[in-house]
Each structure stands twice: as C-alpha cells, then as structure tokens.
Design a protein around this motif. Structure first.
Motif, mmCIF file in Angstrom:
data_model
loop_
_atom_site.group_PDB
_atom_site.id
_atom_site.type_symbol
_atom_site.label_atom_id
_atom_site.label_comp_id
_atom_site.label_asym_id
_atom_site.label_seq_id
_atom_site.Cartn_x
_atom_site.Cartn_y
_atom_site.Cartn_z
ATOM 1 N N THR A 50 0.699 -1.022 0.102
ATOM 2 C CA THR A 50 -0.084 0.374 -0.134
ATOM 3 C C THR A 50 1.179 1.009 0.037
ATOM 4 O O THR A 50 1.997 1.537 0.548
ATOM 5 C CB THR A 50 -1.570 -0.055 1.497
ATOM 6 N N ASP A 51 0.411 2.644 -0.673
ATOM 7 C CA ASP A 51 1.097 3.372 -0.700
ATOM 8 C C ASP A 51 -0.010 4.439 0.372
ATOM 9 O O ASP A 51 -1.467 4.342 0.181
ATOM 10 C CB ASP A 51 1.335 4.628 -2.227
ATOM 11 N N GLU A 52 0.699 5.358 1.292
ATOM 12 C CA GLU A 52 -0.213 6.156 1.760
ATOM 13 C C GLU A 52 0.275 7.482 2.319
ATOM 14 O O GLU A 52 1.314 7.811 2.162
ATOM 15 C CB GLU A 52 -0.653 5.552 3.178
ATOM 16 N N ARG A 53 -0.786 8.653 1.774
ATOM 17 C CA ARG A 53 -0.357 9.468 2.324
ATOM 18 C C ARG A 53 0.138 9.634 3.651
ATOM 19 O O ARG A 53 -0.900 9.870 5.375
ATOM 20 C CB ARG A 53 -1.085 10.939 1.708
ATOM 21 N N LEU A 54 1.260 10.753 4.435
ATOM 22 C CA LEU A 54 1.444 10.946 5.652
ATOM 23 C C LEU A 54 1.288 12.652 6.100
ATOM 24 O O LEU A 54 2.578 12.942 4.851
ATOM 25 C CB LEU A 54 2.033 10.500 6.393
ATOM 26 N N GLY A 55 0.999 13.048 6.223
ATOM 27 C CA GLY A 55 0.788 14.414 6.285
ATOM 28 C C GLY A 55 0.549 15.323 4.539
ATOM 29 O O GLY A 55 -0.406 14.990 4.047
ATOM 30 N N ARG A 56 1.404 16.086 4.755
ATOM 31 C CA ARG A 56 1.196 17.561 3.810
ATOM 32 C C ARG A 56 2.095 16.991 2.212
ATOM 33 O O ARG A 56 1.167 16.896 0.995
ATOM 34 C CB ARG A 56 1.536 18.673 4.120
ATOM 35 N N ASP A 57 3.556 16.209 2.264
ATOM 36 C CA ASP A 57 4.215 16.084 0.873
ATOM 37 C C ASP A 57 4.831 14.206 1.633
ATOM 38 O O ASP A 57 5.802 14.556 0.992
ATOM 39 C CB ASP A 57 4.983 17.203 1.076
ATOM 40 N N LEU A 58 4.195 13.539 2.087
ATOM 41 C CA LEU A 58 4.653 12.316 2.429
ATOM 42 C C LEU A 58 3.970 11.009 1.995
ATOM 43 O O LEU A 58 3.102 11.477 2.240
ATOM 44 C CB LEU A 58 5.617 12.127 4.290
ATOM 45 N N VAL A 59 5.254 10.474 1.695
ATOM 46 C CA VAL A 59 4.105 9.055 1.216
ATOM 47 C C VAL A 59 5.292 7.832 1.953
ATOM 48 O O VAL A 59 6.176 8.307 1.705
ATOM 49 C CB VAL A 59 3.681 8.402 0.024
ATOM 50 N N LYS A 60 3.870 6.513 2.119
ATOM 51 C CA LYS A 60 4.666 5.788 2.837
ATOM 52 C C LYS A 60 4.534 4.895 2.103
ATOM 53 O O LYS A 60 2.831 4.652 1.856
ATOM 54 C CB LYS A 60 3.965 5.351 4.405
ATOM 55 N N ARG A 61 5.708 4.083 1.723
ATOM 56 C CA ARG A 61 4.872 2.451 0.994
ATOM 57 C C ARG A 61 5.147 1.536 1.634
ATOM 58 O O ARG A 61 7.080 1.137 2.013
ATOM 59 C CB ARG A 61 6.351 2.341 -0.085
ATOM 60 N N SER A 62 4.401 0.696 2.236
ATOM 61 C CA SER A 62 4.938 -0.446 2.974
ATOM 62 C C SER A 62 4.109 -1.578 2.022
ATOM 63 O O SER A 62 3.377 -1.600 1.068
ATOM 64 C CB SER A 62 2.987 -0.566 3.957
ATOM 65 N N HIS A 63 5.177 -2.484 1.803
ATOM 66 C CA HIS A 63 5.604 -3.884 1.313
ATOM 67 C C HIS A 63 4.202 -4.650 2.823
ATOM 68 O O HIS A 63 4.390 -5.331 3.230
ATOM 69 C CB HIS A 63 6.604 -4.227 1.025
ATOM 70 N N ALA A 64 4.105 -6.177 1.623
ATOM 71 C CA ALA A 64 3.071 -7.045 1.898
ATOM 72 C C ALA A 64 3.791 -8.186 2.862
ATOM 73 O O ALA A 64 3.880 -8.175 4.015
ATOM 74 C CB ALA A 64 2.779 -8.189 0.900
ATOM 75 N N ASP A 65 5.912 -7.765 2.426
ATOM 76 C CA ASP A 65 6.757 -8.913 3.459
ATOM 77 C C ASP A 65 7.089 -7.974 4.455
ATOM 78 O O ASP A 65 7.595 -8.063 5.041
ATOM 79 C CB ASP A 65 7.250 -9.058 2.299
ATOM 80 N N GLY A 66 6.461 -6.893 5.256
ATOM 81 C CA GLY A 66 6.581 -5.475 6.346
ATOM 82 C C GLY A 66 8.070 -4.824 5.632
ATOM 83 O O GLY A 66 7.625 -3.675 6.717
ATOM 84 N N ARG A 67 7.980 -4.806 4.608
ATOM 85 C CA ARG A 67 9.194 -3.621 4.330
ATOM 86 C C ARG A 67 8.972 -2.546 4.165
ATOM 87 O O ARG A 67 7.881 -1.982 3.987
ATOM 88 C CB ARG A 67 10.397 -3.632 3.464
ATOM 89 N N SER A 123 6.121 5.386 15.409
ATOM 90 C CA SER A 123 4.270 5.341 14.768
ATOM 91 C C SER A 123 3.776 6.528 15.474
ATOM 92 O O SER A 123 2.451 6.471 14.861
ATOM 93 C CB SER A 123 3.580 4.291 15.435
ATOM 94 N N ASP A 124 4.328 7.401 16.317
ATOM 95 C CA ASP A 124 3.387 8.122 16.575
ATOM 96 C C ASP A 124 3.489 9.479 16.020
ATOM 97 O O ASP A 124 2.731 10.005 15.848
ATOM 98 C CB ASP A 124 4.521 9.008 18.468
ATOM 99 N N GLU A 125 4.740 9.313 15.095
ATOM 100 C CA GLU A 125 5.256 10.352 14.439
ATOM 101 C C GLU A 125 4.391 10.495 13.087
ATOM 102 O O GLU A 125 3.754 11.557 12.452
ATOM 103 C CB GLU A 125 6.744 10.610 13.890
ATOM 104 N N GLU A 126 4.342 9.141 12.611
ATOM 105 C CA GLU A 126 2.988 9.119 11.768
ATOM 106 C C GLU A 126 1.687 8.870 11.717
ATOM 107 O O GLU A 126 0.874 9.768 11.282
ATOM 108 C CB GLU A 126 3.222 7.036 11.122
ATOM 109 N N GLU A 127 1.481 8.738 13.041
ATOM 110 C CA GLU A 127 -0.514 8.673 13.320
ATOM 111 C C GLU A 127 -0.365 10.407 13.446
ATOM 112 O O GLU A 127 -1.967 10.793 12.579
ATOM 113 C CB GLU A 127 -0.122 8.133 14.805
ATOM 114 N N GLU A 128 0.425 11.600 13.611
ATOM 115 C CA GLU A 128 0.632 13.120 13.917
ATOM 116 C C GLU A 128 0.631 13.357 12.405
ATOM 117 O O GLU A 128 -0.671 14.823 12.298
ATOM 118 C CB GLU A 128 1.437 13.452 14.958
#
Length: 190
Positions: A50-67, A123-128
């Motif tokens: 999955t790709d997820e927007r974090l904040g205004r300009d960050l993107v988190k790419r999570s791979h199914a294997d946990g990376r 995880s706290d920074e991501e949640e914020e």
C-alpha cells in the motif's frame, strides 16, 4: 553532490477503474484506491502493498513482506524516495509543450538533501502526520506547498484522484475528492 537517478512513469486508466502504471525501468504496477484513501498496488515481480499519504507531502510505501519506505512529493510530478535513492517523475503530469519547457529547465536536477524523505518515522510521528492530513482535508486546506497547484483540499499534494470523471494529471489543480474521491488521476502518491 550526486543527483538521484530519475525513474519516469505513466499511468493508464483501465475499464475497471484501476490504473496500470508503467515505469521506465521496466516495472509494471496495478493500482486501486480503497475507501480509507490508501492506494493498494501489486507489480509484475510478485511484490504488493500500500501507499499512504502522511501529512502534506510524505508518502509511506508499505510492502506485504513488512518492509516500508518513505517518499517526499517535491512538486511538478516528482517524488524523492528515501535519502535520494531515486526520484519518480510522472511524465503524464506535463504533456506537450509544457513538459518540454519544464524538462529544458532541468526540474529533475538540483534535488537537495533537505528534500529527502525521512529514513524512519515512529508510529507516533506517522499518526500525527495522518491527523495533519485529515485536518487539511476537513478544513479545506490552504492550497499552499507541494507543487503549487492551488488545490484547495490537499495542501498542494496530488493524491491522484479527481472527481471530474477523467484521467487528470498531477498538479493540475483538478483534484476535487468530494465525498468519495472515486475517480483516478495521473499521479497517485508518486
């Protein structure tokens, strides 16, 4: 300073509402958006996530294997991944003469270390950052930052959807998610 390598991509809207993304390095990816706003993807090399927007300009790419890794949208259809490992460039963002002009200006060059994405967030920074993105969506955003498109609901970050029933382009200012954000646009989370 050595500039990060550039990987271009283009998107094709498929009849089922998903997108087929083709990268210049030969990879192919199929993408769809879930109701929670995340982009689910799978590629032709057996990877998915999955790709997820974090904040205004960050993107988190999570791979199914946990990376996981992070990218930063730096505008004009460009996303810097990690600490400058590579820059993804949406060639669909600026077709025709505008693309030629922007290419001639060398917008792919000159990536500064301050534009790199963080290597790791707690995880706290991501949640914020998620709360920040939600506040921007709820309040209508200020239209500043990102690619300067003036999009009113995303703080300038193009998440790849517009509700104009078409296949728009990143930074086109046409992102109007409405209640569902069910259409696809040319640049969804770089």
């Amino acid at each position: 300073m050595t500039q990060p390598p550039e990987i271009t991509y283009s998107d094709e809207l498929l009849a089922d509402g998903t997108v087929h993304r083709r990268y210049s390095d030969g990879r192919n990816e199929w993408r769809s958006r879930s109701s929670d706003g995340r982009i689910h993807w799978r590629d032709d090399r057996g990877d998915s996530g999955t790709d997820e927007r974090l904040g205004r300009d960050l993107v988190k790419r999570s791979h199914a294997d946990g990376r996981a890794g992070y990218g930063r949208d730096i505008g004009y259809g460009r996303t810097v991944w990690g600490q400058g490992q590579y820059v993804l460039v949406n060639r669909s963002s600026f077709p025709g003469r505008l693309g030629v002009v922007l290419g001639a200006l060398g917008l792919g060059a000159g990536i500064a270390a301050v534009q790199y994405a963080p290597e790791l967030l707690s995880s706290d920074e991501e949640e914020e950052l998620r709360r920040e993105a939600e506040r921007a969506r709820s309040s209508g955003g200020d239209g500043g930052g990102g690619d300067g498109s003036g999009s009113s609901d995303d703080g300038g970050f193009d998440d790849g959807f517009d509700d104009h029933g078409g296949f728009g382009t990143a930074g086109d200012g046409g992102d109007d998610h409405g209640a569902h954000g069910d259409a696809w646009d040319g640049d969804d989370f770089g």
